[in-house]
Scaffold this active site. Structure first.
Site, PDB file in Angstrom:
ATOM      1  N   ASN A   7       0.865  -1.176   0.000  1.00  0.00           N
ATOM      2  CA  ASN A   7       0.000   0.000   0.000  1.00  0.00           C
ATOM      3  C   ASN A   7       0.906   1.232   0.000  1.00  0.00           C
ATOM      4  O   ASN A   7       1.553   1.527   0.999  1.00  0.00           O
ATOM      5  CB  ASN A   7      -0.894  -0.038   1.248  1.00  0.00           C
ATOM      6  CG  ASN A   7      -1.793   1.174   1.365  1.00  0.00           C
ATOM      7  OD1 ASN A   7      -1.799   2.036   0.485  1.00  0.00           O
ATOM      8  ND2 ASN A   7      -2.535   1.262   2.457  1.00  0.00           N
ATOM      9  N   LYS A   9       0.061   4.262   0.034  1.00  0.00           N
ATOM     10  CA  LYS A   9      -0.504   5.407   0.761  1.00  0.00           C
ATOM     11  C   LYS A   9      -0.202   6.690  -0.031  1.00  0.00           C
ATOM     12  O   LYS A   9      -0.472   6.720  -1.224  1.00  0.00           O
ATOM     13  CB  LYS A   9       0.011   5.439   2.200  1.00  0.00           C
ATOM     14  CG  LYS A   9      -0.230   4.094   2.914  1.00  0.00           C
ATOM     15  CD  LYS A   9       0.028   4.118   4.382  1.00  0.00           C
ATOM     16  CE  LYS A   9      -0.264   2.740   4.987  1.00  0.00           C
ATOM     17  NZ  LYS A   9      -0.178   2.726   6.427  1.00  0.00           N
ATOM     18  N   HIS A  91      -9.682   0.711   4.816  1.00  0.00           N
ATOM     19  CA  HIS A  91      -8.387   0.920   5.477  1.00  0.00           C
ATOM     20  C   HIS A  91      -8.556   1.828   6.690  1.00  0.00           C
ATOM     21  O   HIS A  91      -9.338   2.778   6.673  1.00  0.00           O
ATOM     22  CB  HIS A  91      -7.374   1.518   4.492  1.00  0.00           C
ATOM     23  CG  HIS A  91      -5.989   1.478   5.042  1.00  0.00           C
ATOM     24  ND1 HIS A  91      -5.516   2.443   5.898  1.00  0.00           N
ATOM     25  CD2 HIS A  91      -5.007   0.565   4.914  1.00  0.00           C
ATOM     26  CE1 HIS A  91      -4.279   2.114   6.254  1.00  0.00           C
ATOM     27  NE2 HIS A  91      -3.943   0.981   5.671  1.00  0.00           N
ATOM     28  N   GLU A  93      -6.836   4.178   7.864  1.00  0.00           N
ATOM     29  CA  GLU A  93      -6.618   5.616   7.659  1.00  0.00           C
ATOM     30  C   GLU A  93      -7.844   6.274   7.037  1.00  0.00           C
ATOM     31  O   GLU A  93      -8.147   7.432   7.308  1.00  0.00           O
ATOM     32  CB  GLU A  93      -5.350   5.837   6.808  1.00  0.00           C
ATOM     33  CG  GLU A  93      -4.105   5.601   7.662  1.00  0.00           C
ATOM     34  CD  GLU A  93      -2.926   5.017   6.931  1.00  0.00           C
ATOM     35  OE1 GLU A  93      -2.883   5.088   5.695  1.00  0.00           O
ATOM     36  OE2 GLU A  93      -2.038   4.460   7.602  1.00  0.00           O
ATOM     37  N   GLU A 160      -5.499  -5.412  10.192  1.00  0.00           N
ATOM     38  CA  GLU A 160      -4.451  -4.436  10.466  1.00  0.00           C
ATOM     39  C   GLU A 160      -4.787  -3.708  11.762  1.00  0.00           C
ATOM     40  O   GLU A 160      -5.578  -2.751  11.752  1.00  0.00           O
ATOM     41  CB  GLU A 160      -4.372  -3.400   9.334  1.00  0.00           C
ATOM     42  CG  GLU A 160      -4.079  -3.986   7.978  1.00  0.00           C
ATOM     43  CD  GLU A 160      -3.481  -2.942   7.039  1.00  0.00           C
ATOM     44  OE1 GLU A 160      -2.366  -3.183   6.573  1.00  0.00           O
ATOM     45  OE2 GLU A 160      -4.108  -1.905   6.807  1.00  0.00           O
ATOM     46  N   GLY A 166       2.280   1.776  10.966  1.00  0.00           N
ATOM     47  CA  GLY A 166       3.220   2.887  10.857  1.00  0.00           C
ATOM     48  C   GLY A 166       3.896   3.250  12.167  1.00  0.00           C
ATOM     49  O   GLY A 166       4.513   4.304  12.288  1.00  0.00           O
ATOM     50  N   SER A 196       3.337  -2.696  10.498  1.00  0.00           N
ATOM     51  CA  SER A 196       4.776  -2.780  10.769  1.00  0.00           C
ATOM     52  C   SER A 196       5.406  -4.107  10.330  1.00  0.00           C
ATOM     53  O   SER A 196       6.316  -4.613  10.991  1.00  0.00           O
ATOM     54  CB  SER A 196       5.063  -2.481  12.249  1.00  0.00           C
ATOM     55  OG  SER A 196       4.669  -1.146  12.543  1.00  0.00           O
TER      56      SER A 196
HETATM   57  P1  13P Z   1       2.835  -0.045   7.853  1.00  0.00           P
HETATM   58  O1  13P Z   1       3.411  -1.267   7.156  1.00  0.00           O
HETATM   59  O2  13P Z   1       3.542   1.210   7.511  1.00  0.00           O
HETATM   60  O3  13P Z   1       2.682  -0.282   9.315  1.00  0.00           O
HETATM   61  O4  13P Z   1       1.356   0.137   7.266  1.00  0.00           O
HETATM   62  C1  13P Z   1       0.486  -0.932   7.230  1.00  0.00           C
HETATM   63  C2  13P Z   1      -0.694  -0.559   6.423  1.00  0.00           C
HETATM   64  O5  13P Z   1      -1.480   0.279   6.820  1.00  0.00           O
HETATM   65  C3  13P Z   1      -0.857  -1.191   5.105  1.00  0.00           C
HETATM   66  O6  13P Z   1      -2.107  -0.940   4.575  1.00  0.00           O
END
Ligand code: 13P
Length: 236
Positions: A7, A9, A91, A93, A160, A166, A196
């Site tokens: 992803n 982002k 997701h 976020e 997740e 993150g 992570s």
């Molecule tokens: P990280 O791997 O940066 O923790 O993010 C995970 C994520 O949100 C993937 O969609």
């Protein structure tokens, strides 16, 4: 066989995305790797990439319409231009930062289901829920299936935990297996773990019972690291 998804982002440009995808495609080809790999670039970096059948490009988000007056959004007309038939929905976020409600998420899910998209559907609990224990965590996660047809044939799930995204804090193997086994007992669909995941832990995580692959943010943005992640999981 593992499913490994990246992803992006809000990272990479059109140029760096194209070079990333070409490099991953060549890597899969020259090493005869058959894992299913999915990359979710930014909307501005979507394009008609020519890739192997096991390297798919998906949209991080789109609005549940073909086209119309929805300023700042994409519909299927824009995705069709690049033959994109894969989408990330739910997701954390988008839920917690962009404020998408379960109702909006369910509408989006229904729409993209009706269009036959492969949907990577994300669920996961915030820290205060995790701290309240496994029962509360599962209760919270199950609510994220409200309005979602879990029997949809083109569904991949991604667990997740919000507190692991993150942050550099990966869930323990025990955290992952207890949530994964509970979800899998209820919903027998491929289930990825995200939060992570990195070069050093991806193999161990993907080898856990009930884990069918990983959805990776930060550690996937560097193409060399992403290649190593694919390499580390290719035999699982
Ligand atoms: P990280 O791997 O940066 O923790 O993010 C995970 C994520 O949100 C993937 O969609």
């Amino acid at each position: 066989m593992s499913i490994i998804a990246s992803n992006f982002k809000t990272n990479h440009t059109r140029k760096s995305t194209a070079s990333f995808i070409n490099e991953i495609n060549s890597f899969l080809k020259s090493n005869e790797i058959t894992s299913e790999v999915i990359v979710f670039p930014t909307a501005t970096s979507l394009d008609s990439f020519s890739t192997l059948p096991n390297l798919t490009i998906g949209a991080q988000n789109a609005y549940p319409v073909e086209k119309g007056s929805f300023t700042g959004e994409l519909g299927t007309v824009q995705l069709d231009e690049f033959s994109i038939k894969t989408i990330l929905i739910g997701h954390s976020e988008r839920r917690h930062v962009l404020g998408e409600s379960q109702d909006e998420i369910a509408k989006k899910y229904d729409f993209y289901k009706s269009k036959g998209y492969k949907i990577v559907y994300c669920i996961g609990e915030p820290l205060e829920v995790k701290e309240a224990g496994l029962d509360k965590t599962l209760e919270y996660v199950y609510e994220q299936f409200d309005g979602i047809d879990v029997n949809y044939e083109n569904l991949i799930l991604a667990y997740e935990p919000v507190w692991a995204i993150g942050t550099g804090v990966t869930a323990t193997n025990e955290d992952i297996t207890s949530v994964h086994s509970a979800i899998k007992a209820k919903i027998p669909k491929p289930l990825l773990y995200g939060g992570s995941v990195k070069v050093g832990n991806v193999k161990e995580i993907c080898a856990l019972e009930g884990v069918d692959g990983a959805l990776i943010g930060t550690a996937s943005w560097d193409v060399e690291d992403f290649k190593q992640i694919i390499e580390n999981t290719k035999d699982l």
